[in-house]
Write a protein that holds these residues in place. Structure first.
Motif, PDB file in Angstrom:
ATOM      1  N   LEU A   1       8.885  17.681  40.687  1.00  0.00           N
ATOM      2  CA  LEU A   1       9.446  17.815  39.339  1.00  0.00           C
ATOM      3  C   LEU A   1       8.477  17.184  38.354  1.00  0.00           C
ATOM      4  O   LEU A   1       8.228  15.978  38.393  1.00  0.00           O
ATOM      5  CB  LEU A   1      10.809  17.123  39.261  1.00  0.00           C
ATOM      6  CG  LEU A   1      11.510  17.156  37.899  1.00  0.00           C
ATOM      7  CD1 LEU A   1      11.843  18.596  37.500  1.00  0.00           C
ATOM      8  CD2 LEU A   1      12.775  16.308  37.922  1.00  0.00           C
TER       9      LEU A   1
ATOM     10  N   ARG B   1       7.069  15.541  35.140  1.00  0.00           N
ATOM     11  CA  ARG B   1       7.677  14.580  34.219  1.00  0.00           C
ATOM     12  C   ARG B   1       7.975  15.212  32.856  1.00  0.00           C
ATOM     13  O   ARG B   1       7.118  15.885  32.271  1.00  0.00           O
ATOM     14  CB  ARG B   1       6.756  13.383  34.034  1.00  0.00           C
ATOM     15  CG  ARG B   1       7.326  12.275  33.148  1.00  0.00           C
ATOM     16  CD  ARG B   1       6.385  11.100  33.067  1.00  0.00           C
ATOM     17  NE  ARG B   1       6.199  10.467  34.369  1.00  0.00           N
ATOM     18  CZ  ARG B   1       5.381   9.428  34.568  1.00  0.00           C
ATOM     19  NH1 ARG B   1       4.664   8.943  33.560  1.00  0.00           N
ATOM     20  NH2 ARG B   1       5.271   8.898  35.772  1.00  0.00           N
TER      21      ARG B   1
ATOM     22  N   THR C   1       9.960  17.589  32.154  1.00  0.00           N
ATOM     23  CA  THR C   1      10.273  19.019  32.174  1.00  0.00           C
ATOM     24  C   THR C   1      11.304  19.289  33.269  1.00  0.00           C
ATOM     25  O   THR C   1      11.665  18.406  34.041  1.00  0.00           O
ATOM     26  CB  THR C   1       9.023  19.871  32.465  1.00  0.00           C
ATOM     27  OG1 THR C   1       8.680  19.757  33.861  1.00  0.00           O
ATOM     28  CG2 THR C   1       7.833  19.436  31.626  1.00  0.00           C
ATOM     29  N   GLN C   2      11.772  20.524  33.340  1.00  0.00           N
ATOM     30  CA  GLN C   2      12.634  20.975  34.424  1.00  0.00           C
ATOM     31  C   GLN C   2      11.839  21.826  35.422  1.00  0.00           C
ATOM     32  O   GLN C   2      12.419  22.436  36.318  1.00  0.00           O
ATOM     33  CB  GLN C   2      13.802  21.799  33.856  1.00  0.00           C
ATOM     34  CG  GLN C   2      14.729  20.988  32.965  1.00  0.00           C
ATOM     35  CD  GLN C   2      15.389  19.836  33.727  1.00  0.00           C
ATOM     36  OE1 GLN C   2      15.918  20.023  34.819  1.00  0.00           O
ATOM     37  NE2 GLN C   2      15.346  18.641  33.145  1.00  0.00           N
ATOM     38  N   TYR C   3      10.508  21.818  35.262  1.00  0.00           N
ATOM     39  CA  TYR C   3       9.657  22.670  36.080  1.00  0.00           C
ATOM     40  C   TYR C   3       9.361  22.012  37.430  1.00  0.00           C
ATOM     41  O   TYR C   3       8.921  20.865  37.490  1.00  0.00           O
ATOM     42  CB  TYR C   3       8.349  22.960  35.345  1.00  0.00           C
ATOM     43  CG  TYR C   3       7.343  23.736  36.143  1.00  0.00           C
ATOM     44  CD1 TYR C   3       7.580  25.057  36.499  1.00  0.00           C
ATOM     45  CD2 TYR C   3       6.155  23.145  36.554  1.00  0.00           C
ATOM     46  CE1 TYR C   3       6.659  25.775  37.248  1.00  0.00           C
ATOM     47  CE2 TYR C   3       5.216  23.854  37.287  1.00  0.00           C
ATOM     48  CZ  TYR C   3       5.482  25.167  37.635  1.00  0.00           C
ATOM     49  OH  TYR C   3       4.561  25.884  38.375  1.00  0.00           O
ATOM     50  N   GLU C   4       9.608  22.740  38.516  1.00  0.00           N
ATOM     51  CA  GLU C   4       9.306  22.263  39.858  1.00  0.00           C
ATOM     52  C   GLU C   4       8.070  22.983  40.388  1.00  0.00           C
ATOM     53  O   GLU C   4       8.020  24.207  40.415  1.00  0.00           O
ATOM     54  CB  GLU C   4      10.487  22.502  40.803  1.00  0.00           C
ATOM     55  CG  GLU C   4      11.689  21.625  40.497  1.00  0.00           C
ATOM     56  CD  GLU C   4      12.807  21.810  41.500  1.00  0.00           C
ATOM     57  OE1 GLU C   4      13.624  20.889  41.657  1.00  0.00           O
ATOM     58  OE2 GLU C   4      12.875  22.892  42.132  1.00  0.00           O
TER      59      GLU C   4
ATOM     60  N   ASP D   1      11.191  12.415  42.063  1.00  0.00           N
ATOM     61  CA  ASP D   1      10.515  13.614  41.560  1.00  0.00           C
ATOM     62  C   ASP D   1      10.091  14.553  42.687  1.00  0.00           C
ATOM     63  O   ASP D   1       9.613  15.665  42.419  1.00  0.00           O
ATOM     64  CB  ASP D   1       9.285  13.228  40.738  1.00  0.00           C
ATOM     65  CG  ASP D   1       8.311  12.341  41.511  1.00  0.00           C
ATOM     66  OD1 ASP D   1       8.764  11.557  42.378  1.00  0.00           O
ATOM     67  OD2 ASP D   1       7.099  12.428  41.251  1.00  0.00           O
TER      68      ASP D   1
END
Length: 214
Positions: free
Chosen positions: A133, A135, A137-140, A174
């Motif tokens: 994840l 930092r 953001t919601q992006y993985e 994360d």
């Protein structure tokens, strides 16, 4: 003329032997082949690795993990497309050190094999595919790390090239484990990564290709 060539050949051999660098974990023959292929800068890098490994042999496990993690994390990050011109390529440790760059699985693989060389048992190490994840953001992002299990049921220590500090997996919210593997098997993550289940042998194509080059 023939005597002259023989003398020259002997002198070259003597000079080569006199300037040979003492190594501990790589043979002089392999070092020479490595240098011929990758150059003097890469030779310096692998000699530092060799010394690091030799010094780490007498240290406790946490210092072994730290030394190996710190050494490889100094190598430059580069995507497979940028570095190899391929979508996905798992570099062998000497390819990684030789070319001086690689992506997340190259760090994890190099750390894994170096720790194995240091005598860390196979069943304590797994290369772990995770979702990282990013930092803020919601992006993985797909990512790989190396994990060390002091006991089969203990929380693993994470060796990562993004967060370069050794941390327990519980301190890395994360990271979301997906699966892990070593030479012995393949594990599927369960319960949001809190546990894992052995699902069989490691038949990953990229792993088999990697092993054919080691």
């Amino acid at each position: 003329m023939r005597k002259y060539l023989i003398v020259c050949s002997l002198l070259i051999t003597l000079l080569t032997l006199s300037f040979a660098v003492k190594t501990f974990n790589i043979s002089q023959e392999k070092l020479n082949e490595f240098t011929a292929k990758y150059g003097e800068e890469a030779e310096t890098r692998v000699l530092i690795w060799d010394k690091m490994v030799e010094n780490a042999k007498s240290k406790d496990i946490l210092h072994k993990l730290k030394d190996v993690n710190d050494f490889f994390n100094k190598i430059k990050y580069s995507t497979d497309i940028q570095h190899w011109g391929k979508k996905d390529y798992w570099a062998a440790p000497f390819e990684f050190m030789g070319t001086g760059a690689g992506d997340c699985e190259d760090y994890a693989i190099a750390k894994y094999f170096t720790l194995r060389q240091l005598g860390v048992p196979e069943d304590k190490l797994r290369i772990t595919y995770v979702k990282l994840l990013r930092r803020g953001t919601q992006y993985e992002q797909a990512h790989m790390v190396l994990t060390y299990y002091h006991t089969p049921t203990s929380t693993p220590v994470v060796l990562d090239n993004v967060n370069k500090t050794l941390k327990l997996a519980t301190k890395r919210p994360d990271l979301k484990p997906v699966y892990s593997f070593n030479a012995q098997g393949l594990w599927q993550a369960k319960n949001k990564g809190k546990t894992s289940e052995l699902v069989g042998q490691n038949n990953l194509k990229s792993w088999k290709d990697l092993m054919s080059r080691i």
